[in-house]
Scaffold this motif. Sequence first.
Motif, PDB file in Angstrom:
ATOM      1  N   ARG A 155      -4.164   9.385   3.709  1.00  0.00           N
ATOM      2  CA  ARG A 155      -3.136   8.368   3.999  1.00  0.00           C
ATOM      3  C   ARG A 155      -1.914   8.797   3.255  1.00  0.00           C
ATOM      4  NH1 ARG A 155      -6.654   2.874   3.282  1.00  0.00           N
ATOM      5  NH2 ARG A 155      -7.586   2.693   5.339  1.00  0.00           N
ATOM      6  N   VAL A 156      -1.963   9.460   1.913  1.00  0.00           N
ATOM      7  CA  VAL A 156      -0.957   9.861   1.173  1.00  0.00           C
ATOM      8  C   VAL A 156      -0.196  10.892   2.015  1.00  0.00           C
ATOM      9  CG1 VAL A 156      -0.189  11.051  -0.954  1.00  0.00           C
ATOM     10  CG2 VAL A 156      -1.777   9.316  -0.800  1.00  0.00           C
ATOM     11  N   LYS A 159     -10.850  11.579  -3.722  1.00  0.00           N
ATOM     12  CA  LYS A 159     -10.048  10.202  -3.093  1.00  0.00           C
ATOM     13  C   LYS A 159      -9.828  10.675  -1.595  1.00  0.00           C
ATOM     14  CE  LYS A 159      -8.834   8.359  -7.610  1.00  0.00           C
ATOM     15  NZ  LYS A 159      -7.753   7.905  -8.396  1.00  0.00           N
ATOM     16  N   GLN A 165       0.939  -1.267  -0.121  1.00  0.00           N
ATOM     17  CA  GLN A 165       0.039  -0.176  -0.095  1.00  0.00           C
ATOM     18  C   GLN A 165       0.784   1.304  -0.062  1.00  0.00           C
ATOM     19  OE1 GLN A 165      -2.307  -0.987   3.437  1.00  0.00           O
ATOM     20  NE2 GLN A 165      -3.915  -1.871   2.418  1.00  0.00           N
ATOM     21  N   TRP A 166       1.906   1.409   0.855  1.00  0.00           N
ATOM     22  CA  TRP A 166       2.794   2.290   0.706  1.00  0.00           C
ATOM     23  C   TRP A 166       3.409   2.538  -0.735  1.00  0.00           C
ATOM     24  CZ3 TRP A 166       5.917   5.985   3.721  1.00  0.00           C
ATOM     25  CH2 TRP A 166       5.202   6.275   5.285  1.00  0.00           C
ATOM     26  N   GLU A 204     -10.124   9.413   1.438  1.00  0.00           N
ATOM     27  CA  GLU A 204      -9.335   8.647   2.298  1.00  0.00           C
ATOM     28  C   GLU A 204      -7.911   8.472   1.926  1.00  0.00           C
ATOM     29  OE1 GLU A 204     -10.066   4.228   4.270  1.00  0.00           O
ATOM     30  OE2 GLU A 204     -11.600   5.013   3.151  1.00  0.00           O
ATOM     31  N   THR A 205      -7.790   7.997   0.416  1.00  0.00           N
ATOM     32  CA  THR A 205      -6.611   8.014  -0.171  1.00  0.00           C
ATOM     33  C   THR A 205      -5.688   8.995   0.180  1.00  0.00           C
ATOM     34  OG1 THR A 205      -7.481   6.259  -1.685  1.00  0.00           O
ATOM     35  CG2 THR A 205      -5.381   7.498  -2.179  1.00  0.00           C
ATOM     36  N   ALA A 206      -6.163  10.273  -0.101  1.00  0.00           N
ATOM     37  CA  ALA A 206      -5.422  11.569  -0.097  1.00  0.00           C
ATOM     38  C   ALA A 206      -4.891  11.818   1.387  1.00  0.00           C
ATOM     39  CB  ALA A 206      -6.302  12.520  -0.297  1.00  0.00           C
ATOM     40  N   GLN A 256       2.437   1.441  -3.546  1.00  0.00           N
ATOM     41  CA  GLN A 256       1.668   1.812  -4.521  1.00  0.00           C
ATOM     42  C   GLN A 256       1.184   3.209  -4.645  1.00  0.00           C
ATOM     43  OE1 GLN A 256       2.416  -0.752  -6.786  1.00  0.00           O
ATOM     44  NE2 GLN A 256       0.225  -0.338  -7.432  1.00  0.00           N
ATOM     45  N   SER A 257       0.767   3.822  -3.133  1.00  0.00           N
ATOM     46  CA  SER A 257       0.275   5.083  -3.136  1.00  0.00           C
ATOM     47  C   SER A 257       1.400   5.996  -3.647  1.00  0.00           C
ATOM     48  CB  SER A 257      -0.359   5.318  -1.872  1.00  0.00           C
ATOM     49  OG  SER A 257       0.857   5.092  -1.054  1.00  0.00           O
ATOM     50  N   THR A 308       1.793   5.990  -7.421  1.00  0.00           N
ATOM     51  CA  THR A 308       0.898   6.470  -8.193  1.00  0.00           C
ATOM     52  C   THR A 308       0.534   8.003  -8.128  1.00  0.00           C
ATOM     53  OG1 THR A 308      -0.445   4.323  -8.038  1.00  0.00           O
ATOM     54  CG2 THR A 308      -1.835   6.341  -8.325  1.00  0.00           C
ATOM     55  N   TYR A 309       0.762   8.579  -6.677  1.00  0.00           N
ATOM     56  CA  TYR A 309       0.418  10.016  -6.541  1.00  0.00           C
ATOM     57  C   TYR A 309       1.450  10.899  -6.161  1.00  0.00           C
ATOM     58  CZ  TYR A 309      -4.298   7.615  -5.972  1.00  0.00           C
ATOM     59  OH  TYR A 309      -5.499   6.850  -6.258  1.00  0.00           O
TER      60      TYR A 309
END
Length: 263
Positions: free
Chosen positions: A172-173, A166, A129-130, A168-170, A132-133, A136-137
Amino acid sequence: MVKQTQLLSEQAIKKKGEYQQPGRYHDGDGLYLQVRAESKSWLYRYKRSGKTCWKGLGAYPKVGLAKARERANDCYQLRKSGIDPINHFKNLEKQVEIDSLKGTTFKEIAESHIEAKKMGWSNAKHVYQWTQSLETYVYPIIGNLPVEEIDTNLVLRVLEPIWATKTETATRVRQRIEAVLSRAITMRHREPPNPAVWRGNLDNVLTEPSKVREVIHQASMSYKEITDYYKSVQGKTSTSGLALRMIILSGLRSKEARGAHFD
């Protein structure tokens, strides 16, 4: 015990029998040759707030007499300017160390952070997850930048495009960027503050994640309805009508169709 005040000479220092006994031998202007059982070194003596201080100038014979006098004179000139030689050279060494750490990229720090932390993560998915995020971003925008150049504006360039869609994703990023930059600060690759912290920083420009409204997308049309719908727009010759028909026939995304050139 400090001994004799006559000027030293390179020949006398090298000569057996002279300057062999442990002690400090004065050369003038604050310069001393310090002799110990198995080594010799140079010292510069001066007063600071009434206290005697000794600044090391290097080991003999690596630093010869001429070089030692030159370094002692540098210390003397600093004292004339009100600068403490010991603190001055400590600060220079610190700056050299800091400069040597500069230029390390965000991606390099992030990868070292993941490597250092993965053994302590209870869930193996965290590594994926770390990675990939960030890939990706984050990496496309700041991955190759020296970590000391990353500021709040660059962090916002990563977060703003996904903050509302996004959330929740943002969130965590953002937390992961903050962790990477905290590591960079601890490892002295950059100076504080951390531009990715939330409280008192990003919370001034981004909406609280819990208050971001969920984006509701237009519902898709059932494939069973497409034929009849296509017939209803078949006679439309407007740009939007033609674009809509092309999307239905080709499966293009809206942005691709709107940005297409005739050729």
